[in-house]
Scaffold this motif. Structure first.
Motif, PDB file in Angstrom:
ATOM      1  N   ALA A  23      56.334  73.962  56.101  1.00 42.59           N
ATOM      2  CA  ALA A  23      55.745  75.010  56.946  1.00 42.59           C
ATOM      3  C   ALA A  23      55.538  74.730  58.580  1.00 42.59           C
ATOM      4  N   ASP A  24      55.158  73.546  58.885  1.00 48.39           N
ATOM      5  CA  ASP A  24      55.333  73.219  60.194  1.00 48.39           C
ATOM      6  C   ASP A  24      56.728  72.745  60.832  1.00 48.39           C
ATOM      7  N   LYS A  25      57.501  72.825  60.138  1.00 44.75           N
ATOM      8  CA  LYS A  25      59.110  72.588  60.450  1.00 44.75           C
ATOM      9  C   LYS A  25      59.048  71.112  60.878  1.00 44.75           C
ATOM     10  N   LYS A  26      58.274  70.119  60.701  1.00 46.47           N
ATOM     11  CA  LYS A  26      58.422  68.942  61.051  1.00 46.47           C
ATOM     12  C   LYS A  26      59.098  68.035  60.107  1.00 46.47           C
ATOM     13  N   SER A  27      59.305  68.565  58.837  1.00 47.67           N
ATOM     14  CA  SER A  27      60.149  67.874  57.902  1.00 47.67           C
ATOM     15  C   SER A  27      60.632  68.840  56.907  1.00 47.67           C
ATOM     16  N   PHE A  28      61.632  68.309  56.079  1.00 52.93           N
ATOM     17  CA  PHE A  28      62.340  68.985  55.081  1.00 52.93           C
ATOM     18  C   PHE A  28      62.170  68.438  53.733  1.00 52.93           C
ATOM     19  N   PHE A  29      62.116  68.973  52.540  1.00 52.14           N
ATOM     20  CA  PHE A  29      62.303  68.657  51.043  1.00 52.14           C
ATOM     21  C   PHE A  29      63.756  68.825  50.569  1.00 52.14           C
ATOM     22  N   TYR A  30      63.966  67.542  49.781  1.00 52.00           N
ATOM     23  CA  TYR A  30      65.361  67.700  49.156  1.00 52.00           C
ATOM     24  C   TYR A  30      65.195  67.045  47.818  1.00 52.00           C
ATOM     25  N   ILE A  31      66.223  67.285  46.990  1.00 47.48           N
ATOM     26  CA  ILE A  31      66.249  66.434  45.601  1.00 47.48           C
ATOM     27  C   ILE A  31      67.196  65.503  45.780  1.00 47.48           C
ATOM     28  N   SER A  32      67.140  64.388  45.124  1.00 49.18           N
ATOM     29  CA  SER A  32      67.992  63.335  45.122  1.00 49.18           C
ATOM     30  C   SER A  32      67.871  62.368  43.735  1.00 49.18           C
ATOM     31  N   ASN A  33      69.041  62.077  43.257  1.00 52.13           N
ATOM     32  CA  ASN A  33      68.973  61.206  41.911  1.00 52.13           C
ATOM     33  C   ASN A  33      69.557  59.689  42.349  1.00 52.13           C
ATOM     34  N   LYS A  34      69.104  59.178  43.597  1.00 53.72           N
ATOM     35  CA  LYS A  34      69.135  57.786  43.952  1.00 53.72           C
ATOM     36  C   LYS A  34      68.354  56.881  43.191  1.00 53.72           C
ATOM     37  N   ARG A  35      67.178  57.365  42.691  1.00 54.73           N
ATOM     38  CA  ARG A  35      66.227  56.326  41.742  1.00 54.73           C
ATOM     39  C   ARG A  35      66.995  55.933  40.474  1.00 54.73           C
ATOM     40  N   THR A  36      67.621  57.129  39.880  1.00 55.25           N
ATOM     41  CA  THR A  36      68.148  57.098  38.566  1.00 55.25           C
ATOM     42  C   THR A  36      69.262  58.325  38.472  1.00 55.25           C
ATOM     43  N   PRO A  37      70.463  57.849  38.143  1.00 59.76           N
ATOM     44  CA  PRO A  37      71.618  58.873  38.129  1.00 59.76           C
ATOM     45  C   PRO A  37      71.180  60.122  37.494  1.00 59.76           C
ATOM     46  N   ARG A  38      70.443  60.063  36.331  1.00 58.24           N
ATOM     47  CA  ARG A  38      70.207  61.395  35.381  1.00 58.24           C
ATOM     48  C   ARG A  38      69.313  62.087  36.201  1.00 58.24           C
ATOM     49  N   PHE A  39      68.289  61.793  36.749  1.00 55.84           N
ATOM     50  CA  PHE A  39      67.150  62.691  37.288  1.00 55.84           C
ATOM     51  C   PHE A  39      67.178  62.833  38.648  1.00 55.84           C
ATOM     52  N   PHE A  40      66.683  64.068  39.038  1.00 56.27           N
ATOM     53  CA  PHE A  40      66.380  64.302  40.661  1.00 56.27           C
ATOM     54  C   PHE A  40      65.051  64.161  40.953  1.00 56.27           C
ATOM     55  N   ASP A  41      64.388  63.362  41.973  1.00 55.03           N
ATOM     56  CA  ASP A  41      63.370  63.453  42.395  1.00 55.03           C
ATOM     57  C   ASP A  41      63.422  64.409  43.661  1.00 55.03           C
ATOM     58  N   VAL A  42      61.929  64.628  44.185  1.00 56.38           N
ATOM     59  CA  VAL A  42      61.920  65.331  45.184  1.00 56.38           C
ATOM     60  C   VAL A  42      61.378  64.336  46.413  1.00 56.38           C
ATOM     61  N   TYR A  43      62.037  64.468  47.544  1.00 63.10           N
ATOM     62  CA  TYR A  43      61.942  63.652  48.647  1.00 63.10           C
ATOM     63  C   TYR A  43      61.595  64.507  49.884  1.00 63.10           C
ATOM     64  N   ARG A  44      60.694  64.056  50.738  1.00 61.94           N
ATOM     65  CA  ARG A  44      60.324  64.616  52.298  1.00 61.94           C
ATOM     66  C   ARG A  44      60.886  63.687  53.314  1.00 61.94           C
ATOM     67  N   MET A  45      61.714  64.430  54.101  1.00 64.84           N
ATOM     68  CA  MET A  45      62.253  63.620  55.260  1.00 64.84           C
ATOM     69  C   MET A  45      61.407  64.075  56.507  1.00 64.84           C
ATOM     70  N   GLU A  46      60.567  63.071  57.195  1.00 65.64           N
ATOM     71  CA  GLU A  46      60.237  63.507  58.610  1.00 65.64           C
ATOM     72  C   GLU A  46      61.427  63.725  59.597  1.00 65.64           C
ATOM     73  N   LEU A  47      61.303  64.642  60.479  1.00 66.66           N
ATOM     74  CA  LEU A  47      62.511  64.605  61.552  1.00 66.66           C
ATOM     75  C   LEU A  47      62.087  63.624  62.641  1.00 66.66           C
ATOM     76  N   ASP A  48      60.965  63.343  62.801  1.00 65.94           N
ATOM     77  CA  ASP A  48      60.789  62.245  64.068  1.00 65.94           C
ATOM     78  C   ASP A  48      61.427  60.948  63.548  1.00 65.94           C
ATOM     79  N   THR A  49      61.451  60.363  62.347  1.00 64.95           N
ATOM     80  CA  THR A  49      62.060  59.291  61.984  1.00 64.95           C
ATOM     81  C   THR A  49      63.079  59.196  61.238  1.00 64.95           C
ATOM     82  N   TRP A  50      63.436  60.436  60.711  1.00 64.22           N
ATOM     83  CA  TRP A  50      64.455  60.489  59.639  1.00 64.22           C
ATOM     84  C   TRP A  50      64.455  59.700  58.506  1.00 64.22           C
TER      85      TRP A  50
END
Length: 581
Positions: A86-113
């Motif tokens: 909402a504050d446009k300072k980060s974004f959400f995405y899904i990734s299966n890097k923890r386990t190839p089978r399932f997608f987790d939700v991540y938040r990436m901060e724009l100031d540190t990436w």
């Protein structure tokens, strides 16, 4: 911000709203780059790309100085952008890097990436969405291809609330959270034949219908500040778009586009502009911008090659015909302009991908190319296709390659009864699941079609279902419920319907196109299918694309492949003599 393959491969472009000037942002010659969005408050850009068609998409940051950085560099990681916070300072995405089978939700901060996990997907559900405030996650549990359950998980409390009604099983799809996070919108066919838009009050648990029509509601979403609601409807294989003013409930009048259909819209964060994607069956999509206040409409792109006269292309016609059991089968018909009772043309039955896909009224390069060279095409929506109600959709469950194949055979019979069609020269072609149907027709109905063209098609269901990509795990149960479990007694039926084991039955010429990097249909399947046909001394042409996956990304390969398809059809279906013959 758009993606275009005008360079021969998809790259990112910017188009000026003021004067429609087009500026190429990326200059890839190897991999396709797809625009995601501008980074809020900057001119930096997020884009997505995989490697050679392996479908392991990563997110990249392109900065104003032209440098690019992989934000998700895991070796076998696959990611997908969800939304900005909402504050446009980060974004959400899904990734299966923890386990190839399932997608987790991540938040990436724009100031540190730097990314941080906000939801660990231990149960292996599909992640559909994150609320604007980042406090809730929408989850989807696949039961079958036509039934699933929908949940909202509260990240603070750890509690999960079921949105779907256990007493009314059906298909449930996420349509987003309200901005304040109090309401959840979804589409469903629960208790009805077609999908409708509904909402769920997360505090009281009450449900109500928001919008319903006699066709499927494909999707719905609101603009940035909820001034407008967009609703997409699949009306008899054609997109119909509604934009509703939420304050009044009235439909917003869409601008008139001569000889064009509104395929999609995107409303700017200011809610003053609307980007429209416009197309027809005779033209690829173009981008327009509409100003709500002034009602000014500006065209930004002209995608159709200027050397092509659209009057020489064929308009799609929605038709219906009877199958072997009297069932009405919808289809889209393309009749060459030169066809007449005195100049009959050969024809092809086209079968879409899936299972569960749909041939729609829209621009199809291959079909237009073939129609322009004298081939009529009937794009069949066999039983099991989406868009015609849930009863029709479920008709091919555990019946693939049988009744749906007979729908294609009766499509041929329908063509034979049309004026201008040479009933003795009819072939079949299709991609992915349609490629399977093509090979099934050639093996199990060997006297029906003069030729078959298989583009990236399944031929060995046992191997395909055993070797599905790890990241499909959340849908494995549903896939096996529809097609069969290859690790069970179902394998006997899967063997019986897999063309690769029945290549000796093929009588007529076949062409196979295959991507070497295809993770869905492994090259070995096509290798074995081609070998089985050749062992029977039947003509078969085999084209492998070393730098493609499941379908074409590179224009050069597409042009080459379609040209080879035409040459094959001219020789074996139309009966043209090659030079020197």
């Amino acid at each position: 911000l758009v993606s275009s393959n005008s360079t021969g491969i998809f790259n990112v472009f910017e188009i000026s709203i003021a004067d429609s000037a087009k500026h190429q942002v990326t200059a890839s010659t190897v991999e396709s780059y797809f625009a995601v969005d501008y980074v809020p408050g900057t001119g930096d850009i997020l884009y997505a790309a995989d490697k050679g068609g392996n479908e392991n998409n990563h997110l990249y940051l392109l900065t104003a100085d032209g440098s690019s950085r992989d934000l998700t560099p895991g070796k076998d990681e696959k990611v997908s952008f969800l939304r900005w916070s909402a504050d446009k300072k980060s974004f959400f995405y899904i990734s299966n890097k923890r386990t190839p089978r399932f997608f987790d939700v991540y938040r990436m901060e724009l100031d540190t990436w730097t990314p941080a996990v906000v939801y660990r997907n231990e149960k292996g559900l599909n992640v559909d969405d994150v609320s604007r405030d980042g406090k809730k996650v929408a989850l989807n549990e696949s039961i079958t291809s036509s039934e699933n359950r929908l949940y909202v998980h509260d990240l603070a409390t750890g509690k999960t609330l079921e949105i779907s009604d256990p007493a009314m099983p059906g298909s449930y799809s996420t349509a987003g959270f309200s901005n304040d996070g109090s309401t959840f919108f979804y589409t469903t066919d629960a208790g009805k034949e077609f999908q409708y838009l509904a909402k769920f009050d997360l505090a009281t648990g009450s449900r109500s219908t928001v919008f319903e029509t006699k066709w499927d509601v494909m999707y719905s979403y609101t603009s940035e500040n909820e001034k407008y609601r967009v609703i997409g409807i699949n009306e008899d294989a054609k997109n119909v778009l509604k934009v509703i003013d939420n304050a009044t409930g009235a439909d917003v009048a869409m601008p008139a586009i001569p000889d064009g259909d509104v395929l999609a819209v995107e409303i700017s964060p200011s809610e003053k502009l609307m980007r429209l994607t416009i197309g027809t069956s005779r033209s690829p999509s173009d981008v327009y911008v509409y100003e709500f206040g002034s009602k000014k409409l500006s065209r930004l792109t002209r995608t159709l090659n200027p050397e092509i006269d659209p009057n020489n292309l064929v308009a799609a016609e929605v038709v219906r015909y009877k199958s072997f059991d009297g069932l009405d089968i919808p289809a889209v018909f393309y009749k060459p302009l030169m066809a007449s009772s005195s100049a009959r043309v050969p024809a092809l039955v086209w079968v879409h991908g899936g299972p569960g896909g749909q041939s729609r009224v829209g621009f199809n390069e291959l079909i237009q190319y073939l129609a322009n060279h004298g081939y009529a095409v009937l794009a069949v929506n066999n039983r099991g296709s989406s868009g015609y109600g849930k009863t029709f959709y479920k008709m091919d469950d555990r019946n693939h390659g049988e009744k749906d194949l007979m729908d294609c055979v009766h499509g041929k019979k329908y063509l034979q009864g049309l004026e201008g069609i040479d009933g003795e020269k009819i072939g079949i072609f299709g991609g992915s699941y349609g490629g399977f149907m093509t090979m099934a027709a050639m093996a199990f109905q060997p006297d029906e079609f003069r030729v078959g063209v298989n583009l990236f098609g399944v031929t060995n269901w046992i191997r395909t279902l055993k070797s599905i990509p790890p990241h499909w795990e959340a849908n494995r149960k549903a896939l096996y419920a529809e097609l069969g479990d290859p690790f069970s007694a179902d394998s006997a039926r899967l063997y019986n319907i897999s063309p690769v084991f029945h290549g000796g039955k093929v009588k007529n010429p076949v062409m196979v196109l295959q991507g070497a990097n295809d993770i869905r249909v492994l090259q070995v399947e096509s290798d074995e299918m081609v070998a089985a046909i050749r062992a029977n001394n039947v003509p078969v042409e085999y084209v492998i694309f070393p730098d493609e996956g499941h379908g074409f990304r590179k224009k050069e390969n597409q042009i080459k492949g379609y040209g080879q398809v035409l040459t094959f059809l001219d020789k074996y279906l139309m009966g043209k003599k090659e030079k020197g013959e």
